[in-house]
Scaffold this active site. Structure first.
Site, mmCIF file in Angstrom:
data_model
loop_
_atom_site.group_PDB
_atom_site.id
_atom_site.type_symbol
_atom_site.label_atom_id
_atom_site.label_comp_id
_atom_site.label_asym_id
_atom_site.label_seq_id
_atom_site.Cartn_x
_atom_site.Cartn_y
_atom_site.Cartn_z
ATOM 1 N N SER A 75 0.836 -1.205 0.000
ATOM 2 C CA SER A 75 0.000 0.000 0.000
ATOM 3 C C SER A 75 0.874 1.260 0.000
ATOM 4 C CB SER A 75 -0.983 0.000 1.172
ATOM 5 O OG SER A 75 -0.319 0.204 2.391
ATOM 6 N N ILE A 87 16.160 -7.888 7.295
ATOM 7 C CA ILE A 87 17.238 -7.063 7.843
ATOM 8 C C ILE A 87 18.386 -7.048 6.840
ATOM 9 C CG2 ILE A 87 18.961 -6.927 9.668
ATOM 10 C CD1 ILE A 87 16.865 -8.041 11.581
ATOM 11 N N LEU A 88 18.993 -5.889 6.648
ATOM 12 C CA LEU A 88 20.071 -5.722 5.673
ATOM 13 C C LEU A 88 21.408 -5.583 6.389
ATOM 14 C CD1 LEU A 88 18.069 -3.196 3.492
ATOM 15 C CD2 LEU A 88 18.642 -5.553 2.838
ATOM 16 N N HIS A 103 9.092 3.281 9.062
ATOM 17 C CA HIS A 103 8.976 2.356 10.186
ATOM 18 C C HIS A 103 7.744 2.748 11.004
ATOM 19 C CE1 HIS A 103 10.201 -0.398 13.285
ATOM 20 N NE2 HIS A 103 10.031 0.545 14.186
ATOM 21 N N GLU A 151 22.560 0.276 11.578
ATOM 22 C CA GLU A 151 21.834 0.011 12.818
ATOM 23 C C GLU A 151 20.333 -0.061 12.532
ATOM 24 O OE1 GLU A 151 20.820 2.151 17.063
ATOM 25 O OE2 GLU A 151 22.287 3.078 15.730
ATOM 26 N N LEU A 152 19.699 -1.180 12.853
ATOM 27 C CA LEU A 152 18.304 -1.416 12.501
ATOM 28 C C LEU A 152 17.388 -0.306 13.036
ATOM 29 C CD1 LEU A 152 16.345 -3.476 11.192
ATOM 30 C CD2 LEU A 152 16.024 -4.430 13.473
ATOM 31 N N ASP A 153 16.682 0.360 12.118
ATOM 32 C CA ASP A 153 15.775 1.451 12.462
ATOM 33 C C ASP A 153 16.475 2.542 13.284
ATOM 34 O OD1 ASP A 153 13.564 0.287 11.126
ATOM 35 O OD2 ASP A 153 13.201 -1.011 12.840
HETATM 36 N N1 NHR Z 1 18.398 -2.950 7.639
HETATM 37 C C1 NHR Z 1 19.238 -2.115 8.243
HETATM 38 N N2 NHR Z 1 20.529 -2.410 8.258
HETATM 39 N N3 NHR Z 1 18.813 -0.975 8.838
HETATM 40 C C2 NHR Z 1 17.509 -0.672 8.846
HETATM 41 O O1 NHR Z 1 17.118 0.437 9.442
HETATM 42 C C3 NHR Z 1 16.566 -1.545 8.237
HETATM 43 C C4 NHR Z 1 17.078 -2.700 7.626
HETATM 44 C C5 NHR Z 1 16.202 -3.615 7.009
HETATM 45 C C6 NHR Z 1 14.846 -3.401 7.033
HETATM 46 C C7 NHR Z 1 12.852 -2.178 7.806
HETATM 47 C C8 NHR Z 1 12.486 -2.572 9.237
HETATM 48 C C9 NHR Z 1 11.346 -1.821 9.824
HETATM 49 O O2 NHR Z 1 11.047 -0.721 9.386
HETATM 50 C C10 NHR Z 1 14.339 -2.287 7.679
HETATM 51 C C11 NHR Z 1 15.181 -1.330 8.251
HETATM 52 C C12 NHR Z 1 12.602 -6.351 9.105
HETATM 53 C C13 NHR Z 1 12.936 -6.697 10.401
HETATM 54 C C14 NHR Z 1 13.153 -8.139 10.795
HETATM 55 O O3 NHR Z 1 13.347 -8.445 11.959
HETATM 56 C C15 NHR Z 1 13.120 -5.669 11.313
HETATM 57 C C16 NHR Z 1 12.955 -4.342 10.914
HETATM 58 C C17 NHR Z 1 12.624 -4.008 9.605
HETATM 59 C C18 NHR Z 1 12.437 -5.030 8.710
HETATM 60 N N4 NHR Z 1 13.140 -9.088 9.826
HETATM 61 C C19 NHR Z 1 13.381 -10.508 10.028
HETATM 62 C C20 NHR Z 1 14.794 -10.892 9.500
HETATM 63 O O4 NHR Z 1 15.341 -11.882 10.024
HETATM 64 C C21 NHR Z 1 12.386 -11.328 9.243
HETATM 65 C C22 NHR Z 1 10.979 -11.063 9.643
HETATM 66 C C23 NHR Z 1 9.984 -11.637 8.655
HETATM 67 O O5 NHR Z 1 10.368 -12.127 7.580
HETATM 68 O O6 NHR Z 1 8.773 -11.554 8.967
HETATM 69 O O7 NHR Z 1 15.307 -10.260 8.577
HETATM 70 O O8 NHR Z 1 10.724 -2.314 10.796
HETATM 71 C C1 GAR Z 2 3.730 -0.596 6.834
HETATM 72 O O1 GAR Z 2 2.975 -0.314 7.983
HETATM 73 C C2 GAR Z 2 5.207 -0.338 7.117
HETATM 74 O O2 GAR Z 2 5.420 0.758 7.946
HETATM 75 C C3 GAR Z 2 5.575 -1.609 7.808
HETATM 76 O O3 GAR Z 2 4.882 -2.625 7.135
HETATM 77 C C4 GAR Z 2 3.706 -2.099 6.523
HETATM 78 C C5 GAR Z 2 3.775 -2.370 5.051
HETATM 79 O O4 GAR Z 2 2.547 -2.094 4.447
HETATM 80 N N1 GAR Z 2 6.973 -1.831 7.743
HETATM 81 C C6 GAR Z 2 7.581 -2.628 8.584
HETATM 82 O O5 GAR Z 2 7.045 -3.123 9.541
HETATM 83 C C7 GAR Z 2 9.038 -2.873 8.265
HETATM 84 N N2 GAR Z 2 9.530 -3.823 9.179
HETATM 85 P P1 GAR Z 2 2.438 -2.031 2.857
HETATM 86 O O6 GAR Z 2 3.076 -3.306 2.302
HETATM 87 O O7 GAR Z 2 0.951 -2.027 2.628
HETATM 88 O O8 GAR Z 2 3.118 -0.807 2.381
#
Ligand code: NHR
Ligand code: GAR
Length: 226
Positions: free
Chosen positions: A22, A101-102, A118, A152-154
């Site tokens: 979305s 996660i990247l 986020h 650093e994540l988020d």
């Molecule tokens: N990577 C880095 N290095 N830094 C950030 O700020 C990142 C990133 C990768 C993704 C989005 C993020 C969010 O907005 C994002 C920001 C996935 C996870 C996670 O735990 C956490 C945060 C975010 C995205 N993922 C699991 C993993 O092992 C898998 C979870 C699943 O598949 O459902 O990668 O919240």
């Molecule tokens: C959104 O709420 C976004 O902020 C969140 O997932 C949803 C995606 O919706 N992102 C995360 O939680 C990243 N970890 P969308 O696919 O409809 O855009």
């Protein structure tokens, strides 16, 4: 009358998704109506068969699934993902509900042109399950934050944040829905700042119009000109 003189170079966006898309749709719509002066050059999902890929196809945007499970390691996956992204020559890479996660290596390859939304009021609640955590803590406000991605994540610097009330009977789902409506406003708006050349990351800080932004970024206010 020719409009050629007024047209600058449109920046190319590559959008990374994992699901419904979305937020991707809000970018497609903003590009179509001119409020975002860029073009979605490609949409890439780490999951096949998701609705976001259909949204891209419906808008005639190249859309590709690259399944992380097909690779032996995170690094292997990211190497391929990185090359695929670069093949579209993006100016900005947009994480829109991208759920992997990247690694630092990947992030540093695109540092300064990689943004995320986020669903929390960063710096509160990095990571997952943000809405349930806000409800459990008894928070009065929740929201979403656009930020530059750093290793650093988020933890990267915030750009634009929407704050919404948490209501007494909210579930994680009802709160998520309220927040999502604002995500669709703030995410293309923040991307437009980048496309206009007003926004950049400098020394790990978000800079808008030459001014370093505060910890929460700009607080979105519907009535104010952004
Ligand atoms: N990577 C880095 N290095 N830094 C950030 O700020 C990142 C990133 C990768 C993704 C989005 C993020 C969010 O907005 C994002 C920001 C996935 C996870 C996670 O735990 C956490 C945060 C975010 C995205 N993922 C699991 C993993 O092992 C898998 C979870 C699943 O598949 O459902 O990668 O919240
Ligand atoms: C959104 O709420 C976004 O902020 C969140 O997932 C949803 C995606 O919706 N992102 C995360 O939680 C990243 N970890 P969308 O696919 O409809 O855009």
């Amino acid at each position: 009358m020719t409009e050629q003189l007024a047209v600058g170079k449109e920046l190319r966006l590559v959008v990374l998704i994992s699901g419904g898309g979305s937020n991707l749709q809000s970018f497609i719509d903003a590009c179509a109506n001119g409020s975002l002066e860029g073009q979605v050059a490609a949409v890439i999902s780490n999951k096949a068969g998701v609705k976001g890929l259909d949204r891209a196809a419906a808008a005639d945007i190249p859309n590709i699934a690259i399944d992380h499970r097909a690779f032996d390691s995170r690094e292997d996956f990211e190497q391929n993902l990185g090359e695929l992204i670069e093949s579209f020559a993006p100016d900005l890479v947009v994480l829109a509900g991208f759920m992997r996660i990247l690694t630092a290596q990947f992030v540093n390859r695109f540092l300064g042109k990689l943004i995320n939304i986020h669903p929390s009021l960063l710096p509160a609640y990095p990571g997952l399950h943000t809405h349930q955590r806000a409800i459990d803590a008894g928070d009065k406000k929740a929201g979403a934050t656009v930020h530059f991605v750093t290793p650093e994540l988020d933890g990267g610097p915030s750009v634009l944040q929407a704050q919404v009330p948490v209501l007494p009977n909210d579930s994680a789902d009802s709160l998520a829905e309220r927040v999502l409506r604002f995500e669709h406003k703030i995410y293309p708006a923040a991307a437009q700042w980048f496309c206009e050349g007003r926004l950049r990351m400098e020394n790990g800080l978000a800079v808008l119009d030459g001014k370093v932004l505060s910890e929460n970024g700009v607080i979105f206010n519907e009535s104010a000109e952004q």
